[in-house]
Design a protein around this motif. Structure first.
Motif, PDB file in Angstrom:
ATOM      1  N   VAL A 139       0.836  -1.209   0.000  1.00 35.39           N
ATOM      2  CA  VAL A 139       0.000   0.000   0.000  1.00 35.39           C
ATOM      3  C   VAL A 139       0.870   1.257   0.000  1.00 35.39           C
ATOM      4  CG1 VAL A 139      -1.679   1.336   1.338  1.00 35.39           C
ATOM      5  CG2 VAL A 139      -1.996  -1.123   1.047  1.00 35.39           C
ATOM      6  N   ALA A 140       1.985   1.220   0.719  1.00 36.25           N
ATOM      7  CA  ALA A 140       2.892   2.379   0.749  1.00 36.25           C
ATOM      8  C   ALA A 140       3.392   2.715  -0.652  1.00 36.25           C
ATOM      9  CB  ALA A 140       4.072   2.100   1.681  1.00 36.25           C
ATOM     10  N   PHE A 141       3.682   1.692  -1.442  1.00 43.06           N
ATOM     11  CA  PHE A 141       4.107   1.926  -2.824  1.00 43.06           C
ATOM     12  C   PHE A 141       3.025   2.661  -3.609  1.00 43.06           C
ATOM     13  CE2 PHE A 141       3.572   0.393  -7.194  1.00 43.06           C
ATOM     14  CZ  PHE A 141       4.695   0.953  -7.782  1.00 43.06           C
ATOM     15  N   VAL A 142       1.768   2.218  -3.471  1.00 45.83           N
ATOM     16  CA  VAL A 142       0.670   2.840  -4.224  1.00 45.83           C
ATOM     17  C   VAL A 142       0.474   4.288  -3.784  1.00 45.83           C
ATOM     18  CG1 VAL A 142      -1.780   2.730  -4.807  1.00 45.83           C
ATOM     19  CG2 VAL A 142      -0.477   0.621  -4.536  1.00 45.83           C
ATOM     20  N   ILE A 143       0.515   4.529  -2.478  1.00 44.93           N
ATOM     21  CA  ILE A 143       0.330   5.895  -1.975  1.00 44.93           C
ATOM     22  C   ILE A 143       1.416   6.817  -2.522  1.00 44.93           C
ATOM     23  CG2 ILE A 143       0.224   7.371   0.067  1.00 44.93           C
ATOM     24  CD1 ILE A 143      -2.208   5.543  -0.260  1.00 44.93           C
ATOM     25  N   LEU A 144       2.666   6.352  -2.498  1.00 41.63           N
ATOM     26  CA  LEU A 144       3.747   7.195  -3.018  1.00 41.63           C
ATOM     27  C   LEU A 144       3.603   7.404  -4.516  1.00 41.63           C
ATOM     28  CD1 LEU A 144       6.288   8.839  -2.545  1.00 41.63           C
ATOM     29  CD2 LEU A 144       7.630   6.736  -2.905  1.00 41.63           C
ATOM     30  N   GLN A 145       3.177   6.382  -5.224  1.00 44.23           N
ATOM     31  CA  GLN A 145       2.990   6.495  -6.673  1.00 44.23           C
ATOM     32  C   GLN A 145       2.032   7.642  -7.005  1.00 44.23           C
ATOM     33  OE1 GLN A 145       0.995   3.142  -8.638  1.00 44.23           O
ATOM     34  NE2 GLN A 145       2.757   2.985 -10.005  1.00 44.23           N
ATOM     35  N   PHE A 146       0.900   7.707  -6.306  1.00 47.15           N
ATOM     36  CA  PHE A 146      -0.080   8.756  -6.565  1.00 47.15           C
ATOM     37  C   PHE A 146       0.343  10.091  -5.961  1.00 47.15           C
ATOM     38  CE2 PHE A 146      -2.519   5.172  -7.853  1.00 47.15           C
ATOM     39  CZ  PHE A 146      -3.465   5.661  -8.740  1.00 47.15           C
ATOM     40  N   PHE A 147       1.082  10.045  -4.873  1.00 46.62           N
ATOM     41  CA  PHE A 147       1.584  11.271  -4.251  1.00 46.62           C
ATOM     42  C   PHE A 147       2.544  11.989  -5.200  1.00 46.62           C
ATOM     43  CE2 PHE A 147       4.250  13.817  -1.500  1.00 46.62           C
ATOM     44  CZ  PHE A 147       3.384  14.292  -0.518  1.00 46.62           C
ATOM     45  N   LEU A 148       3.455  11.235  -5.791  1.00 45.69           N
ATOM     46  CA  LEU A 148       4.425  11.845  -6.713  1.00 45.69           C
ATOM     47  C   LEU A 148       3.753  12.313  -7.999  1.00 45.69           C
ATOM     48  CD1 LEU A 148       7.468   9.399  -6.328  1.00 45.69           C
ATOM     49  CD2 LEU A 148       7.100  11.596  -5.194  1.00 45.69           C
ATOM     50  N   GLU A 149       2.717  11.600  -8.418  1.00 54.99           N
ATOM     51  CA  GLU A 149       1.986  12.026  -9.616  1.00 54.99           C
ATOM     52  C   GLU A 149       1.375  13.407  -9.415  1.00 54.99           C
ATOM     53  OE1 GLU A 149      -2.205  10.699 -11.206  1.00 54.99           O
ATOM     54  OE2 GLU A 149      -0.719   9.241 -11.851  1.00 54.99           O
ATOM     55  N   LYS A 150       0.930  13.675  -8.199  1.00 54.27           N
ATOM     56  CA  LYS A 150       0.285  14.959  -7.913  1.00 54.27           C
ATOM     57  C   LYS A 150       1.283  16.073  -7.609  1.00 54.27           C
ATOM     58  CE  LYS A 150      -3.359  17.355  -5.525  1.00 54.27           C
ATOM     59  NZ  LYS A 150      -3.577  18.077  -6.795  1.00 54.27           N
ATOM     60  N   PHE A 151       2.339  15.750  -6.865  1.00 52.92           N
ATOM     61  CA  PHE A 151       3.201  16.815  -6.330  1.00 52.92           C
ATOM     62  C   PHE A 151       4.571  16.904  -6.994  1.00 52.92           C
ATOM     63  CE2 PHE A 151       0.336  15.794  -2.710  1.00 52.92           C
ATOM     64  CZ  PHE A 151      -0.328  17.004  -2.683  1.00 52.92           C
ATOM     65  N   GLY A 152       4.841  16.065  -7.995  1.00 52.88           N
ATOM     66  CA  GLY A 152       6.133  16.139  -8.677  1.00 52.88           C
ATOM     67  C   GLY A 152       7.010  14.962  -8.303  1.00 52.88           C
ATOM     68  N   LYS A 153       8.103  14.797  -9.043  1.00 53.31           N
ATOM     69  CA  LYS A 153       8.878  13.567  -8.863  1.00 53.31           C
ATOM     70  C   LYS A 153      10.389  13.742  -8.912  1.00 53.31           C
ATOM     71  CE  LYS A 153       8.548  12.598 -13.812  1.00 53.31           C
ATOM     72  NZ  LYS A 153       8.118  11.636 -14.849  1.00 53.31           N
ATOM     73  N   ASP A 154      10.892  14.907  -9.288  1.00 56.91           N
ATOM     74  CA  ASP A 154      12.324  15.026  -9.544  1.00 56.91           C
ATOM     75  C   ASP A 154      13.173  15.058  -8.277  1.00 56.91           C
ATOM     76  OD1 ASP A 154      11.916  15.005 -12.265  1.00 56.91           O
ATOM     77  OD2 ASP A 154      11.802  17.180 -12.429  1.00 56.91           O
ATOM     78  N   ASN A 155      12.822  15.954  -7.359  1.00 57.57           N
ATOM     79  CA  ASN A 155      13.617  16.068  -6.133  1.00 57.57           C
ATOM     80  C   ASN A 155      12.717  16.436  -4.962  1.00 57.57           C
ATOM     81  OD1 ASN A 155      13.843  19.165  -5.561  1.00 57.57           O
ATOM     82  ND2 ASN A 155      14.250  18.949  -7.765  1.00 57.57           N
ATOM     83  N   ILE A 156      13.141  16.080  -3.765  1.00 50.62           N
ATOM     84  CA  ILE A 156      12.284  16.205  -2.589  1.00 50.62           C
ATOM     85  C   ILE A 156      11.995  17.663  -2.252  1.00 50.62           C
ATOM     86  CG2 ILE A 156      14.140  16.169  -0.877  1.00 50.62           C
ATOM     87  CD1 ILE A 156      10.762  14.309  -0.651  1.00 50.62           C
ATOM     88  N   GLU A 157      12.918  18.580  -2.587  1.00 54.18           N
ATOM     89  CA  GLU A 157      12.702  19.996  -2.269  1.00 54.18           C
ATOM     90  C   GLU A 157      11.535  20.574  -3.066  1.00 54.18           C
ATOM     91  OE1 GLU A 157      16.837  18.856  -1.270  1.00 54.18           O
ATOM     92  OE2 GLU A 157      15.643  18.699  -3.111  1.00 54.18           O
ATOM     93  N   ASP A 158      11.513  20.309  -4.366  1.00 56.11           N
ATOM     94  CA  ASP A 158      10.417  20.811  -5.202  1.00 56.11           C
ATOM     95  C   ASP A 158       9.082  20.172  -4.815  1.00 56.11           C
ATOM     96  OD1 ASP A 158      12.187  22.396  -6.545  1.00 56.11           O
ATOM     97  OD2 ASP A 158      12.254  21.180  -8.380  1.00 56.11           O
TER      98      ASP A 158
END
Length: 390
Positions: free
Chosen positions: A351-370
């Motif tokens: 489930v953690a994988f799925v949550i992160l997958q959708f989280f990054l889709e919404k908020f960006g994926k390149d670096n943690i600061e952005d």
């Protein structure tokens, strides 16, 4: 897009995962990942394999000095038992193909259909890959995903609500589960039910049988709006269900009150929406488990899944020899009596994988600061219109 692939056999040299899409500049705590690996191997009812293995991850690429660099991350988990199986499982040298050959396929496992599909006369080729040993890789991947999500205060918990006929009859508070579950041999937070579960497992073991159960996964502090209603393949609940159903032995998934909705009136199912200045926008119930229209609502996500009993029994069931078609008893491989507690760790990390997958889709994926800037901007906008749940 965040994705991963796993490789390896149950008695092969190692398990390998490649994870693509973890953002750059995330500090990773390897000890936390290995703690998840250890939890997966624990639990009352586990078999002899867990006395041999002591799973720990080795990061082969995608990080420098404990920090992610945005490139694919390769994770390796060695199989200590490979030393005993080298002459049967070596991938490049000549091997003994007869001693460990599996002719008598096991009902409930991938053995028969896998052998038919790939034209094998030895079902070992099937069971080595279809084995739940593969879930060690998925726990490692999910534990890595948690390293990103914890920076946004997203928390996970899981516990066992049913083994055999022993069942919890209430919903426990997230923090209570988090604080108490690891002290239980069966990952049950109700001490009275825990004792009954252990008795169920002992009875099944005495009778050379196996037991399944029900696992509950909870996710806290997920922002509203992960997922979408616009396409079937963008709904987060669809992906949660698919990923959990892909775990070996899982046969059912429900979110919120799940199948109960079929016997209730609409007024007893929907989570009514309220607003006041002190609380902002809120709901007094969470029957739909934190997901509406394929999107997270911001309320706690509640998932339950049913695990079937393990198909390898020390009292083997009737089956056939795949080469002669004669009736035989199924092959007996080393097995657990009950792996439901361990499976809860697998489910939680999947489930953690799925949550992160959708989280990054919404908020960006390149670096943690952005990503943090995007997340903060979004949450501030919701706060301006009265969203105060998180």
């Amino acid at each position: 897009m965040l994705r991963y692939i796993t490789s390896g056999e149950s008695h092969g040299k190692c398990l390998t995962s490649i994870v693509e899409g973890i953002p750059a500049n995330v500090l990773v705590d390897i000890d936390e990942i290995n703690l998840e690996m250890k939890k997966r191997q624990s639990g009352y009812g586990r078999g002899g394999r867990m006395k041999i293995e002591s799973d720990k991850v080795e990061i082969l690429s995608g990080m420098r000095g404990k920090v992610t660099i945005g490139s694919p991350i390769a994770i390796q988990i060695m199989n200590r038992d490979y030393e005993n199986w080298t002459k049967y499982m070596n991938p490049v040298d000549d091997i003994d193909r007869e001693t460990k050959k599996v002719n008598n396929v096991r009902p409930g496992h991938a053995d028969l259909v896998g052998a038919l599909k790939y034209d094998f006369d030895d079902a070992r080729n099937v069971l080595e890959r279809s084995s739940a040993r593969e879930t060690a890789s998925r726990v490692a991947v999910g534990a890595l995903c948690k390293q990103v999500l914890k920076q946004f205060n997203i928390e996970f918990a899981s516990h066992i609500v049913k083994i055999g006929d022993a069942e919890i009859d209430k919903i426990y508070d997230f923090n209570y589960i988090k604080d108490n579950v690891d002290s239980s041999e069966v990952r049950c937070v109700d001490k009275n039910i825990e004792k009954l579960m252990i008795k169920e497992i002992d009875f099944a073991k005495e009778n050379k049988d196996t037991l399944g159960g029900i696992i509950e996964i909870r996710v806290k502090n997920v922002p509203p709006g992960l997922g979408s209603y616009i396409h079937y393949d963008k709904k987060i609940d669809a992906h949660i269900a698919m990923n959990i159903m892909s775990i070996q032995a899982i046969k059912g998934v429900e979110i919120g009150i799940g199948f109960e909705v079929a016997s209730k009136k609409g007024s007893d199912v929907m989570d009514e929406i309220f607003y006041n200045k002190e609380k902002g926008i809120y709901r007094e119930t969470n029957r739909l488990g934190g997901i509406e229209g394929g999107m997270t609502t911001g309320d706690e996500i509640l998932i339950r899944c049913a695990m079937k009993p393990i198909p390898t029994l020390y009292k083997p069931l009737n089956s056939i020899n795949i080469n002669t078609l004669e009736n035989y008893k199924a092959t007996v491989e080393r097995s657990d009596t009950c792996a439901v507690p361990a499976c809860s760790i697998v489910c939680e990390n999947v489930v953690a994988f799925v949550i992160l997958q959708f989280f990054l889709e919404k908020f960006g994926k390149d670096n943690i600061e952005d990503i943090k800037k995007s997340y903060t901007s979004y949450m501030n906008r919701l706060g301006d219109i009265g969203w105060k749940n998180l």
